[in-house]
Each structure stands twice: as structure tokens, then as C-alpha cells.
Design an enzyme around this catalytic site. Structure first.
Site, PDB file in Angstrom:
ATOM      1  N   ASP A   1       0.826  -1.206   0.000  1.00  0.00           N
ATOM      2  CA  ASP A   1       0.000   0.000   0.000  1.00  0.00           C
ATOM      3  C   ASP A   1       0.858   1.253   0.000  1.00  0.00           C
ATOM      4  OD1 ASP A   1       0.862  -0.743   2.592  1.00  0.00           O
ATOM      5  OD2 ASP A   1      -0.645   0.528   3.521  1.00  0.00           O
TER       6      ASP A   1
ATOM      7  N   ARG B   1       5.486   4.263   6.055  1.00  0.00           N
ATOM      8  CA  ARG B   1       5.119   4.189   7.469  1.00  0.00           C
ATOM      9  C   ARG B   1       5.221   2.747   7.988  1.00  0.00           C
ATOM     10  NH1 ARG B   1      -0.948   5.740   5.879  1.00  0.00           N
ATOM     11  NH2 ARG B   1      -1.832   3.669   5.508  1.00  0.00           N
ATOM     12  N   ASP B   2       4.763   2.537   9.205  1.00  0.00           N
ATOM     13  CA  ASP B   2       4.813   1.214   9.830  1.00  0.00           C
ATOM     14  C   ASP B   2       3.676   0.342   9.306  1.00  0.00           C
ATOM     15  OD1 ASP B   2       2.825   2.736  10.977  1.00  0.00           O
ATOM     16  OD2 ASP B   2       3.372   2.269  13.056  1.00  0.00           O
ATOM     17  N   GLU B   3       3.737   0.068   8.007  1.00  0.00           N
ATOM     18  CA  GLU B   3       2.698  -0.737   7.354  1.00  0.00           C
ATOM     19  C   GLU B   3       3.341  -1.487   6.201  1.00  0.00           C
ATOM     20  OE1 GLU B   3      -1.923  -0.047   5.935  1.00  0.00           O
ATOM     21  OE2 GLU B   3      -0.867   1.453   7.101  1.00  0.00           O
TER      22      GLU B   3
ATOM     23  N   ASP C   1      -6.040  -2.891  -2.555  1.00  0.00           N
ATOM     24  CA  ASP C   1      -5.254  -1.984  -3.384  1.00  0.00           C
ATOM     25  C   ASP C   1      -4.774  -2.697  -4.640  1.00  0.00           C
ATOM     26  OD1 ASP C   1      -5.233  -1.327  -0.553  1.00  0.00           O
ATOM     27  OD2 ASP C   1      -3.857   0.290  -1.013  1.00  0.00           O
TER      28      ASP C   1
ATOM     29  N   TRP D   1     -11.632  -6.742  -1.223  1.00  0.00           N
ATOM     30  CA  TRP D   1     -10.222  -7.012  -0.924  1.00  0.00           C
ATOM     31  C   TRP D   1      -9.902  -8.470  -1.289  1.00  0.00           C
ATOM     32  CZ3 TRP D   1     -12.019  -2.532   0.028  1.00  0.00           C
ATOM     33  CH2 TRP D   1     -11.208  -1.480   0.388  1.00  0.00           C
TER      34      TRP D   1
ATOM     35  N   GLU E   1      -2.823   8.605  -0.736  1.00  0.00           N
ATOM     36  CA  GLU E   1      -3.803   7.690  -0.142  1.00  0.00           C
ATOM     37  C   GLU E   1      -5.175   8.339  -0.026  1.00  0.00           C
ATOM     38  OE1 GLU E   1      -4.180   4.911   3.884  1.00  0.00           O
ATOM     39  OE2 GLU E   1      -2.878   6.675   3.907  1.00  0.00           O
TER      40      GLU E   1
ATOM     41  N   HIS F   1       0.545   6.041  -2.461  1.00  0.00           N
ATOM     42  CA  HIS F   1      -0.449   4.963  -2.431  1.00  0.00           C
ATOM     43  C   HIS F   1      -1.021   4.869  -3.844  1.00  0.00           C
ATOM     44  CE1 HIS F   1      -1.324   3.713   1.721  1.00  0.00           C
ATOM     45  NE2 HIS F   1      -2.418   3.113   1.280  1.00  0.00           N
TER      46      HIS F   1
END
Length: 790
Positions: free
Chosen positions: A349, A353-355, A362, A421, A638, A659
Site C-alpha cells: 500500500d 510508514r509502519d505498514e 489496493d 479485498w 492515499e 499509495h
């Protein structure tokens, strides 16, 4: 020395592995110094066909006689490690010498055990708590010349800490030296598979376009482009001096360095100088998402050179699109850069960041665009195989793949099962079939697709799907994620989770039925067709009023329903008017989120409103594609409003500036505006359908795509009401011209042609002219915002 793509099938690839998976006893666990394993070995001769096969738990880099093996990054890659672990093969004869040789394999935490997930419950040691390596050096079919076993030694590296989200700490004063032995781990070589996709590689570096000192005396560097990658620098100074690099995507409203949206991801580099002259550094086992870097120097040191190095699994652009509107051209370029940054081993995505996770929603909306912009065949095939592995026994598909929550679900229960998803399990393979003619991935994924459709039906035991509202509930749905709601004083309608889930049940059951036919499973095709018919009838009863209005009366509902033929004939004309009214209420702006946005413009064109589609696409206010470009975006955001109109930053808790989901509009630019697309009945661009949508404001348009069947070109120019459409059908392919019946006076290669009729085209260039009457673009006065009926 070069890498070799092992063509063995995964089931055969492990058969002759005899090496052991070896763990360095110098390793102290997650977030401690990286380790190496090493061995001296003798060769009586170098024959020229020596190949090193190598993989690891964690990330590795290998060196033979002090020289790096290959130039792939973040190896062995990222898969669902408990079931599938990639290995790489390298021809290494040029690194070897007769007599004594030395091999060293560096190991770090990587995706295996560094932080995954976010917030109060980050996951560590996701797929294991021990880093390790397995390697074999062979020459032809002979016995291994070298293999990993417990005779190897280990020690710590100058890399004192590393992590995907964290970054890297490197102390150049520390020399790697042996301090411990190794142990063999219990490991099943059956999970080893040859690397299935293009490796992550460096792209051309980007220079600094601007730099300045901040109030604290730290230098801020602007590289002009948001990206996924890392900073490389040269520094001189005294031993013990440090260089600390922080990363950011944007500046705040006052022009100051800002990375609050990185959340708990430190995304930093700390380098301690050895003091031995010019020192060159770039990270080994991490990457960041950034455009800006802030450098803090402690002690006596000076940066003499610095650049940003993008990395990606997509190393070559496979398409181009230019028009008369520079904002649109930049939007396409932004989408390419977002794909590059988020196609690093897994379709993530975001890269900052912490992802940085492989969100299935997506990926499914973007897969078509991805296949145009870059060679995504192996990349998405690899990922789909991990989706199949991570699918739950009841058919639910995780929200993210590879799924960190599958083995550690306690803090993220029920992190699977969302419609829109999980449908990636069918939609992504279908795009691979359309673009590359790959029927094998359809057959391979068909059982998993079927399990998914049956799971969605089971959520409410019937054709109308009613997902639970709460996170973690069985069948929880994200709906139309980040759908804009308009002014807070009077929010605009948004699609309900039940309508979104029911529509996607229809979309995917229809698609799986089609795939079953291709795979030769007539019984499954019939069952899926029956299911889809039931869902379609139920949708009409449940969500369409007697007047033809959809019950949620929002843009996404109409766009998806029209695009997938869910509106009964008797309601089509009324529903068109209601659809247009939703856009009028939004003042001509976008009202769609992740699942509705790719459908919006194609649906408007399908109902005969290309002028309205053009107006929505080209408007430059928020929410809108071109708004972010005007705000200086160099990748896709995003959120539509990630930077507010006054320049302020939106809530940093979920606000990425890289994103790709909304960049899915580029599929429409290629297929709708330039007007070329694959033919589902003859996929892989064996047949190319040409059907342009003329938008006067975009003239002149020129697009190309390097398909697996050759380069496709299409472009048009509007002069008054006369259009010249120039196209090129690749050699070995056939073309089909499918012009709208509204285009008149059609001439194809000097010969008259009837409007609205298909025309077969041979390989090579073709020149088409026709007359075009531009539709009136809608004007949306504020007085119409509260319009309730068509």
C-alpha cells in the site's frame, strides 16, 4: 557473474538440496547486530560453470573473495515464509580462483522478524526468531563443491541494528570478525522455490534539486521525487563522528521537514565514521519512502556527495501516455512512481510508514494499470501464490498478503474476509490472463477463487451479503474505503457495506464462472452462473427502488452497477439520471473511494456521458485526481485531501503520500482515452481492440504499451470537429477497430467505414479519420448541490 532464473517447477526445485539451513550463533535476536556466516574452501580448478544457489531466513547478501554476488536487493525476497521461501541462483565462476576461496553471507532481520504491523501491538519474529542461510555451490551435475553446514563460522557485522520499518545503524569502526560457530536448524527444503519474479534492483539515482539548513542547523535535501529506496552518501571526517538521516515525503504548511505520518516507523539511517578517508554508504537491508532527507552530523564530519536511489521490482516502464494537459501527464508519471515504490517484492500500500503491507484491495483495483505500466506478470503471479497460501480454511482471504497475522492472530483477530479485498484472488489472475494470455494461473488459482466466492455467500447464507460492522467480525468489509463524504454540515451519501459486498459477490461469481469455462470445468461454470443470476436478481429487489434509484444513491453504487450490468432494462434510463444527479450534488467532483474510483469514468462513458466523465476527470479541486498534482504531488496520495486546500496536513494517523490505488484511473486513460485494450476472447494482446474516447481538452493524445506480443501505439489529434486517429498493431497480432456509432464520416486507411461496426486490422500502422461533435461538459453551480432528483 550474473543471476540465473531457475526454470524448475517449485515441486522439483528442492529435490537435490543437500545443504543445511545454518543459523549464526553470534546472532542475539531481533533488533540486535546483524550477523554473518563464513567459510574458507578449496577448489582444485574453476571450470566456468559454477553456480551458487542461496536463500535465507531473514535477508542476505553474499560475498565471495570480498566481491559481492549479484546486485539483487532484499534477497531472498518476501513470501509467506512458512510455506514458500525463494532462492536465487548465480553464476559465480568469475569470483572464484583455483585454490583457497572465502565466502561470507551477511544476514539481517528483514521481513522475517523485524517489526510488522503498527500501533500498540506491533508483531516481531513474525515468521521465525532465528536468521539463517542455506547455500550450495555446484558445477554441472557433480556433487556440491560447497554447502552450508555446521562447519561454518559466524560473527557480528558493522550493521548494529536493521529493520524494514526501522532503517539501519552502521558503525564503520567495527570490522566483521569470527566470534562463534553455527547450528543447523530444522528446515524442510520442500518449501524452497526458485525466485519467481524480477529481482529488486536500483534505478537511476536522483540528485538533490534543492537543499537548505533548518533552524537547528540540520541540512534538508529535496530530491524532487517521492520514491521507495534509500539515500547514498559520501562522507569524510574523524572516527566516531556520526551521520543521521531522517526521511519525509512532504514539508508542512510552513515549509518545515515533516514525517509525522510515518507513525512508529523510525525510517532512519545512523552511520558512524571509521575516519579512513572518503567513506561511501548506502543501506543494506532496508528501504524508505521519501522525497526529503534531513541530515544531522555529530562530531567532525562533512557530507561531500548525496543522492537518492530508487529501488523496485519494476525496473522498466512498459507504457507511455502524453496529452495536451501537463497535469494529466504528470498524473500518469505519478502513478508509475507509486508503482515503482510499492512494487518492491510485494504489491504494498505504501513504502514509508509502519505498514508497507500487501493489501489485497489496493492490488485488485490497480492490477490492470500495473500490467500496462510495467512487466507485472511474474511479480503478481508470485504474489497470488502467497494469497493462496494465506487463504483461511473457510475460504476467507486476508486483508494483507503475506499475512503477518496468520501465525500471530491474538492482536489482529479476523484480519481477513473483506469483499473488494479478498476478490483479488480472482481479479488479479484475470488481469494476468488478459495481459499475458496466462491461462495457467487461472487454473492454479481456480480452487481458491471458488472457496472465496463460497465464503462470501456464506457470510449471510444467501445472495444479499450483510457484513458485520465491527472489525474482526466474520466477513467484515472495508466497503468503498476512503470514499469522500462531502461537507460535514451535509455529508453526501456513500455506498453501504451490504450493497458493496453484494455487488462484488456478483462481479466475482460471474468472473469465476467465466474462468471455470476456460479451465474446462463446466459444472463449476454452471454453478457460478446460477449464483451470479441469483445475486443479480436479489440486488435488483433489495437495492433498486421502483423509480430506478439505487438505495444508497451514491456515485460508487451507480458506477459499479452500470459497469457490471446490474441495472434491469426498465430502470436504465432513470438510473442514468440519478447517477448524473449524484455528480451534480458533489459539484462535479469525485464521490468514490478505492473500489468505486476505477469504475467511475468507464461507467459514465458506458452510459453515453463521455463529456461528464471528462468534466469529472479534469476538474482540479479536491476531491480530484488533478488536485493533488496541482499541490505538487509526485506520487499518488492515499487520501483525496491528504494536503488541505490551505496547505495544512491531514491527520497523520493514516495519511500516505505514496499509495497507488487512485492511480488505477490510468487504465482508463490507456483503454478508454487512447483506446487500446486486450480482447478477453484472444488474450495477451493477440487481438488488440481499438476504441478511443475523444476528450477535446486532452488533444493531442499519444500512448504506447510494450505488450508481450509487441508494441502497441495509439494517438489522436482533434482539429475542430475532425479527429485523426493513428494506431499501430504489433506484428503477429490482429486489431479490431470499434468506434462509437456517434463518430461519423469514418475513413480507415483511405476507405470509408460504417460507424459502429467492427473493422479488422492487420499488423502494422493504420490511419483513421472521423467527425466528432464534442458533448457539452456539465456545469455544476452551487445552487444545484442539493438536487434530490434527476
Amino acid at each position: 557473474m550474473h543471476d540465473i532464473r531457475d526454470k524448475h517447477a517449485p515441486s522439483q526445485a528442492h529435490a537435490h538440496w543437500v545443504a543445511q539451513m545454518v543459523h549464526p550463533l553470534a546472532d542475539q535476536g531481533v533488533e540486535t547486530p546483524a550477523s554473518f556466516i563464513s567459510k574458507d574452501f578449496e577448489l582444485s580448478a574453476v571450470t566456468g560453470d559454477e553456480v551458487l544457489r542461496i536463500s535465507a531466513l531473514g535477508l542476505y547478501r553474499c560475498f565471495i573473495n570480498g566481491k559481492r554476488v549479484g546486485n539483487d536487493l532484499l534477497t531472498p525476497g518476501w513470501t509467506s515464509y512458512d510455506a514458500r521461501l525463494s532462492y536465487q541462483s548465480y553464476a559465480v565462476a568469475d569470483l572464484l580462483v583455483p585454490g583457497r576461496n572465502h565466502i561470507e553471507i551477511w544476514l539481517a532481520d528483514g521481513w522475517l522478524r523485524s517489526q510488522m504491523m503498527w500501533g500498540e501491538h506491533p508483531i516481531f519474529n513474525t515468521w521465525g526468531d532465528k536468521i539463517a542461510a542455506i547455500a550450495e555451490l555446484r558445477s554441472g551435475g557433480a556433487a556440491p563443491l560447497l554447502l552450508t553446514d555446521t562447519s561454518w563460522q559466524s560473527g557480528e557485522l558493522p550493521i548494529r541494528k536493521s529493520g524494514i520499518y526501522f532503517g539501519e545503524v552502521f558503525d564503520a569502526r567495527i570490522a566483521a570478525k569470527v566470534s562463534a560457530g553455527t547450528e543447523a536448524l530444522s528446515f524442510d527444503p520442500a518449501i524452497l522455490i526458485p525466485h519467481e519474479t524480477t529481482p529488486v534492483r536500483e534505478l537511476a539515482p536522483l540528485p538533490v534539486v534543492k537543499s537548505w539548513p533548518d533552524a537547528e542547523g540540520r541540512n534538508v535535501y529535496d530530491f524532487g521525487q517521492n520514491m521507495g529506496g534509500y539515500v547514498a552518501f559520501t562522507v569524510t571526517g574523524e572516527a566516531g563522528a556520526t551521520v543521521s538521516v531522517e526521511h519525509a515525503e512532504v514539508l508542512d504548511q510552513d515549509g518545515a521537514f515533516y514525517n509525522g505520518n510515518y507513525r512508529t516507523a523510525a525510517a532512519r539511517i545512523d552511520y558512524t565514521l571509521s575516519g579512513t578517508g572518503e567513506e561511501h554508504y548506502r543501506p543494506h537491508f532496508t528501504f524508505q519512502g521519501f522525497r526529503y532527507a534531513r541530515v544531522t552530523i555529530t562530531g567532525n564530519a562533512r557530507i561531500t556527495a548525496i543522492e537518492a536511489v530508487p529501488i523496485s521490482s519494476v525496473t522498466e516502464a512498459k507504457a507511455s501516455f502524453t496529452s495536451g494537459n501537463p497535469l494529466v501527464d504528470r498524473l500518469v508519471l505519478n502513478t508509475l512512481w507509486s508503482q515503482r515504490a510499492n512494487f518492491i517484492e510485494v504489491p504494498t500500500d505504501c513504502p514509508q510508514r509502519d505498514e508497507r503491507l500487501g493489501w489485497t484491495g489496493d492490488a485488485q483495483v490497480f492490477a490492470g494499470t500495473a500490467c500496462y505500466l510495467g512487466d507485472s506478470h511474474g511479480f503478481l503471479t508470485k504474489w497470488i501464490r502467497d494469497v493462496i497460501v494465506d487463504q483461511r480454511p473457510d475460504g476467507a482471504v486476508p486483508h494483507v498478503v503475506p499475512d503477518p497475522t496468520r501465525q500471530q492472530p491474538e492482536h489482529y483477530p479476523g484480519f481477513f474476509g473483506s469483499t473488494g479485498w479478498g476478490d483479488a484472488i480472482a481479479i488479479v489472475p484475470w488481469q494476468l490472463y488478459l495481459h499475458y494470455g496466462d491461462a495457467n494461473i487461472l487454473r492454479e488459482a481456480l480452487p481458491a477463487m471458488t472457496k472465496w466466492v463460497d465464503f462470501v455467500w456464506s457470510i449471510s447464507d444467501g445472495p444479499i451479503v450483510n457484513p458485520p460492522r465491527f472489525w474482526g467480525g466474520r466477513g467484515f468489509s472495508f466497503g468503498d474505503w476512503l470514499q469522500p463524504k462531502g461537507p460535514s454540515a451535509k455529508p453526501l451519501p456513500t455506498i453501504g457495506d451490504d450493497a458493496a459486498a453484494t455487488i462484488y459477490l456478483f462481479i466475482t461469481s460471474t468472473l469465476v464462472g467465466r474462468i471455470a469455462t476456460i479451465a474446462g470445468d463446466a459444472a463449476l461454470a454452471a454453478r457460478m452462473a446460477k449464483m451470479a443470476a441469483e445475486v443479480k436478481a436479489a440486488f435488483a429487489r433489495e437495492f433498486i427502488t421502483a423509480s430506478g434509484r439505487l438505495c444508497y444513491d451514491d456515485q460508487t453504487s451507480y458506477a459499479l452497477a452500470f459497469l457490471h450490468d446490474l441495472i434491469p432494462d426498465e430502470h436504465v434510463e432513470a438510473a442514468k439520471r440519478y447517477f448524473k444527479a449524484t455528480i451534480a450534488r458533489a459539484e462535479g467532483r469525485i464521490g468514490t473511494g478505492f473500489i468505486g474510483t476505477p469504475a467511475l469514468l468507464p461507467a459514465l462513458v458506458k452510459i453515453g456521458e463521455p463529456g461528464l466523465a471528462a468534466s469529472v476527470f479534469l476538474q482540479e479541486e479536491v476531491p480530484g485526481w488533478l488536485y493533488q498534482v496541482k499541490k505538487g504531488a509526485t506520487t499518488i496520495w492515499e487520501r483525496w485531501d491528504a494536503i488541505q486546500a490551505d496547505g495544512s496536513i491531514y491527520n497523520p494517523q493514516m495519511n500516505s503520500y505514496n499509495h497507488y490505488a487512485y492511480g488505477a484511473v490510468c487504465q482508463w486513460l490507456f483503454e478508454g482515452v487512447a483506446g487500446f485494450q486486450p480482447d478477453a476472447s484472444d488474450p495477451g494482446f493477440a487481438t488488440v481492440i481499438f476504441a478511443p474516447t475523444i476528450i477535446a481538452e486532452l488533444s493531442p493524445v499519444a500512448a504506447s504499451h510494450d505488450s508481450t506480443n509487441g508494441t502497441i501505439r495509439a494517438g489522436w489529434t482533434l482539429d475542430g470537429n475532425q479527429v485523426r486517429y493513428d494506431i499501430e498493431v504489433p506484428q503477429g497480432a490482429r486489431g479490431v477497430l470499434r468506434l462509437s456509432a456517434e463518430y461519423r464520416d469514418v475513413i480507415v486507411d483511405g476507405q470509408p467505414h460504417q460507424s459502429g461496426a467492427d473493422r479488422e486490422l492487420a499488423a502494422g500502422p493504420h490511419h483513421i479519420t472521423f467527425t466528432y461533435e464534442a458533448p457539452e461538459h456539465a456545469a455544476f453551480a452551487k445552487s444545484r448541490v442539493n438536487a434530490r432528483t434527476p
